[in-house]
Design an enzyme around this catalytic site. Structure first.
Site, PDB file in Angstrom:
ATOM      1  CE  LYS A   9      10.973  48.066  89.748  1.00 15.03           C
ATOM      2  NZ  LYS A   9      10.496  46.809  89.095  1.00 15.03           N
ATOM      3  CE1 TYR A  49      10.472  44.077  93.994  1.00 14.91           C
ATOM      4  CE2 TYR A  49      12.769  44.440  93.394  1.00 14.91           C
ATOM      5  CZ  TYR A  49      11.416  44.731  93.240  1.00 14.91           C
ATOM      6  OH  TYR A  49      11.023  45.688  92.329  1.00 14.91           O
ATOM      7  CG  PHE A  57      11.349  36.867  88.422  1.00 15.20           C
ATOM      8  CD1 PHE A  57      11.280  37.918  89.334  1.00 15.20           C
ATOM      9  CD2 PHE A  57      10.196  36.143  88.172  1.00 15.20           C
ATOM     10  CE1 PHE A  57      10.088  38.245  89.978  1.00 15.20           C
ATOM     11  CE2 PHE A  57       8.988  36.460  88.821  1.00 15.20           C
ATOM     12  CZ  PHE A  57       8.948  37.512  89.713  1.00 15.20           C
ATOM     13  CB  THR A  91       4.256  43.393  86.032  1.00 10.35           C
ATOM     14  OG1 THR A  91       3.438  43.486  87.206  1.00 10.35           O
ATOM     15  CG2 THR A  91       5.674  43.032  86.430  1.00 10.35           C
ATOM     16  NE  ARG A 102       5.899  48.750  86.330  1.00 12.25           N
ATOM     17  CZ  ARG A 102       5.509  47.928  87.283  1.00 12.25           C
ATOM     18  NH1 ARG A 102       4.303  47.393  87.251  1.00 12.25           N
ATOM     19  NH2 ARG A 102       6.320  47.644  88.287  1.00 12.25           N
ATOM     20  CG  ASN A 112       8.891  46.901  85.722  1.00 14.41           C
ATOM     21  OD1 ASN A 112       9.695  47.379  86.524  1.00 14.41           O
ATOM     22  ND2 ASN A 112       8.056  45.942  86.047  1.00 14.41           N
ATOM     23  CG  HIS A 115       8.357  48.911  93.913  1.00  9.04           C
ATOM     24  ND1 HIS A 115       8.009  47.578  93.897  1.00  9.04           N
ATOM     25  CD2 HIS A 115       7.937  49.405  95.109  1.00  9.04           C
ATOM     26  CE1 HIS A 115       7.422  47.274  95.059  1.00  9.04           C
ATOM     27  NE2 HIS A 115       7.360  48.366  95.804  1.00  9.04           N
ATOM     28  CD  GLU A 126       6.783  47.659  99.074  1.00 13.58           C
ATOM     29  OE1 GLU A 126       6.606  46.535  98.594  1.00 13.58           O
ATOM     30  OE2 GLU A 126       6.455  48.711  98.480  1.00 13.58           O
TER      31      GLU A 126
HETATM   32  P1  IDP Z   1       5.003  44.676  90.221  1.00 10.84           P
HETATM   33  O1  IDP Z   1       6.315  45.419  90.205  1.00 10.84           O
HETATM   34  O2  IDP Z   1       4.109  45.091  89.089  1.00 10.84           O
HETATM   35  O3  IDP Z   1       4.327  44.728  91.557  1.00 10.84           O
HETATM   36  P2  IDP Z   1       5.723  41.948  90.889  1.00 10.84           P
HETATM   37  O4  IDP Z   1       4.974  40.743  90.458  1.00 10.84           O
HETATM   38  O5  IDP Z   1       5.606  42.359  92.318  1.00 10.84           O
HETATM   39  O6  IDP Z   1       5.330  43.147  89.911  1.00 10.84           O
HETATM   40  O7  IDP Z   1       7.257  41.683  90.547  1.00 10.84           O
HETATM   41  C1  IDP Z   1       8.251  42.526  91.058  1.00 10.84           C
HETATM   42  C2  IDP Z   1       9.208  42.857  89.953  1.00 10.84           C
HETATM   43  O8  IDP Z   1       9.849  41.659  89.519  1.00 10.84           O
HETATM   44  C3  IDP Z   1       8.555  43.416  88.696  1.00 10.84           C
HETATM   45  O9  IDP Z   1       8.364  44.812  88.725  1.00 10.84           O
HETATM   46  C4  IDP Z   1       9.567  43.044  87.633  1.00 10.84           C
HETATM   47  O10 IDP Z   1      10.634  43.979  87.619  1.00 10.84           O
HETATM   48  C5  IDP Z   1      10.087  41.717  88.121  1.00 10.84           C
HETATM   49  N1  IDP Z   1       9.388  40.596  87.489  1.00 10.84           N
HETATM   50  C6  IDP Z   1       8.110  40.190  87.704  1.00 10.84           C
HETATM   51  N2  IDP Z   1       7.804  39.122  86.958  1.00 10.84           N
HETATM   52  C7  IDP Z   1       8.911  38.830  86.237  1.00 10.84           C
HETATM   53  C8  IDP Z   1       9.238  37.821  85.268  1.00 10.84           C
HETATM   54  O11 IDP Z   1       8.417  36.962  84.916  1.00 10.84           O
HETATM   55  N3  IDP Z   1      10.494  37.858  84.749  1.00 10.84           N
HETATM   56  C9  IDP Z   1      11.416  38.790  85.113  1.00 10.84           C
HETATM   57  N4  IDP Z   1      11.169  39.751  86.023  1.00 10.84           N
HETATM   58  C10 IDP Z   1       9.930  39.785  86.576  1.00 10.84           C
HETATM   59 MG    MG Z   2       4.924  43.972  93.401  1.00 14.51          MG
END
Ligand code: IDP
Ligand code: MG
Length: 133
Positions: A9, A49, A57, A91, A102, A112, A115, A126
């Site tokens: 990212k 996304y 968010f 995450t 991470r 983070n 992905h 994807e």
């Molecule tokens: P993942 O990347 O671990 O699969 P997901 O729940 O799919 O996590 O969320 C996608 C992306 O959205 C995360 O990697 C993170 O960058 C962002 N994200 C997830 N939850 C939050 C939040 O509560 N606040 C802000 N950004 C978030």
């Molecule tokens: Mg995800």
């Protein structure tokens, strides 16, 4: 053998961490079968996304993913999807286990660093989103 989609990212690209992160995949027996550096526009980030479109968010997330270049990779090994999620870590980098990508590189829950696809179905979707051949 299984394939998964990985993205380095913008926060990690900005800090020139791509080689260091790729080395972690290689050390963990992933083969990088395809890769390309791309700059998504907002619409493409929104499409990518889409599963998160109802989340509070979502808009910030799409602005962020389209804020700079990313490195998109297809990673291959047995259990690639689960194993990639394991080496990525939680995450929120604060909750991620020691030794995960991470934990090592993530700045915050939104920045983070990586992905990774979370299921076979999403991995397929994807991969074809970025590599249409
Ligand atoms: P993942 O990347 O671990 O699969 P997901 O729940 O799919 O996590 O969320 C996608 C992306 O959205 C995360 O990697 C993170 O960058 C962002 N994200 C997830 N939850 C939050 C939040 O509560 N606040 C802000 N950004 C978030
Ligand atoms: Mg995800």
């Amino acid at each position: 053998m299984e394939e998964t989609l990985s993205i380095i990212k913008p926060d990690a690209m900005e800090r020139n961490l791509e080689d260091e992160i790729k080395k972690i995949f290689i050390k963990n027996n992933f083969e990088i079968v395809k890769e390309k550096k791309v700059k998504l526009d907002k619409k493409e980030a929104e499409q990518f996304y889409k599963v998160h479109e109802t989340k509070p968010f979502y808009d910030d997330l799409c602005n962020y993913l389209s804020s700079g270049p990313v490195l998109v990779m297809v990673l291959k090994k047995e259990n690639a999807i689960a194993d990639n999620r394991k080496i990525m870590g939680s995450t929120n980098p604060q909750d991620a286990d020691q030794g995960t990508i991470r934990k090592q590189f993530g700045i915050s829950i939104d920045k983070n660093s990586v992905h990774g696809s979370d299921s076979k179905e999403n991995a397929q979707k994807e991969i074809s989103f970025f590599f249409k051949d």
